[in-house]
Design a protein around this motif. Sequence first.
Motif: not given
Length: 81
Positions: A7, A11, A66-72
Amino acid sequence: MAISHSHERPEKILVAMSRLANGSTKPLKYEDIVVQAFEMFPKDFALRGYPNYPDSSDIHKPLYGILKRRGLVRAAHKTFA
Protein backbone atom coordinates in the motif's frame (compact mmCIF):
# COMPACT_ATOMS: atom_id res chain seq x y z
CA MET A 1 -2.72 -0.41 12.14
CA ALA A 2 0.44 -0.37 10.01
CA ILE A 3 0.28 0.27 6.30
CA SER A 4 1.43 -2.75 4.34
CA HIS A 5 4.44 -2.51 2.05
CA SER A 6 2.26 -2.90 -1.06
CA HIS A 7 0.00 0.00 0.00
CA GLU A 8 2.98 2.32 0.44
CA ARG A 9 4.23 1.84 -3.11
CA PRO A 10 1.44 3.76 -4.87
CA GLU A 11 2.01 6.75 -2.61
CA LYS A 12 5.76 6.61 -3.22
CA ILE A 13 5.14 6.52 -6.96
CA LEU A 14 3.06 9.69 -6.64
CA VAL A 15 5.88 11.35 -4.67
CA ALA A 16 8.37 10.41 -7.41
CA MET A 17 5.99 11.73 -10.08
CA SER A 18 5.54 14.99 -8.20
CA ARG A 19 9.29 15.48 -7.98
CA LEU A 20 9.75 14.72 -11.68
CA ALA A 21 7.01 17.16 -12.65
CA ASN A 22 8.16 19.82 -10.17
CA GLY A 23 4.71 19.72 -8.61
CA SER A 24 2.90 20.30 -11.93
CA THR A 25 0.62 17.95 -13.84
CA LYS A 26 2.82 17.78 -16.95
CA PRO A 27 2.95 14.41 -18.72
CA LEU A 28 5.79 12.12 -17.64
CA LYS A 29 7.34 9.21 -19.52
CA TYR A 30 6.89 5.81 -17.91
CA GLU A 31 10.63 5.11 -17.99
CA ASP A 32 11.36 8.38 -16.18
CA ILE A 33 8.90 7.44 -13.44
CA VAL A 34 10.52 4.00 -13.04
CA VAL A 35 13.99 5.51 -12.69
CA GLN A 36 12.89 8.33 -10.35
CA ALA A 37 10.97 5.99 -8.04
CA PHE A 38 13.93 3.59 -7.92
CA GLU A 39 16.39 6.39 -7.18
CA MET A 40 14.22 7.79 -4.39
CA PHE A 41 13.12 4.44 -2.90
CA PRO A 42 15.60 1.76 -4.03
CA LYS A 43 14.54 -0.82 -1.45
CA ASP A 44 10.93 -0.61 -2.62
CA PHE A 45 11.51 -0.65 -6.37
CA ALA A 46 14.59 -2.85 -6.90
CA LEU A 47 14.54 -5.95 -9.07
CA ARG A 48 14.49 -8.98 -6.79
CA GLY A 49 17.96 -10.46 -6.57
CA TYR A 50 19.44 -7.43 -8.36
CA PRO A 51 19.30 -4.50 -5.92
CA ASN A 52 21.14 -2.16 -8.28
CA TYR A 53 18.39 -2.32 -10.93
CA PRO A 54 14.80 -1.06 -10.92
CA ASP A 55 11.83 -3.42 -11.28
CA SER A 56 9.43 -1.72 -13.65
CA SER A 57 6.61 -4.15 -12.78
CA ASP A 58 6.51 -2.60 -9.29
CA ILE A 59 5.65 0.69 -11.01
CA HIS A 60 3.49 -0.66 -13.84
CA LYS A 61 0.92 -2.44 -11.67
CA PRO A 62 0.05 0.53 -9.42
CA LEU A 63 0.09 3.06 -12.30
CA TYR A 64 -2.33 1.08 -14.45
CA GLY A 65 -4.19 -0.33 -11.46
CA ILE A 66 -5.06 1.39 -8.21
CA LEU A 67 -3.73 4.86 -9.07
CA LYS A 68 -5.60 5.01 -12.37
CA ARG A 69 -8.80 3.53 -10.89
CA ARG A 70 -8.76 6.13 -8.11
CA GLY A 71 -8.32 8.90 -10.66
CA LEU A 72 -4.94 9.91 -9.23
CA VAL A 73 -3.11 9.53 -12.54
CA ARG A 74 -4.03 9.96 -16.18
CA ALA A 75 -2.44 7.55 -18.63
CA ALA A 76 -2.05 7.76 -22.41
CA HIS A 77 0.61 6.25 -24.68
CA LYS A 78 3.00 5.35 -21.82
CA THR A 79 2.84 8.86 -20.39
CA PHE A 80 1.29 9.71 -17.07
CA ALA A 81 0.16 12.86 -15.32
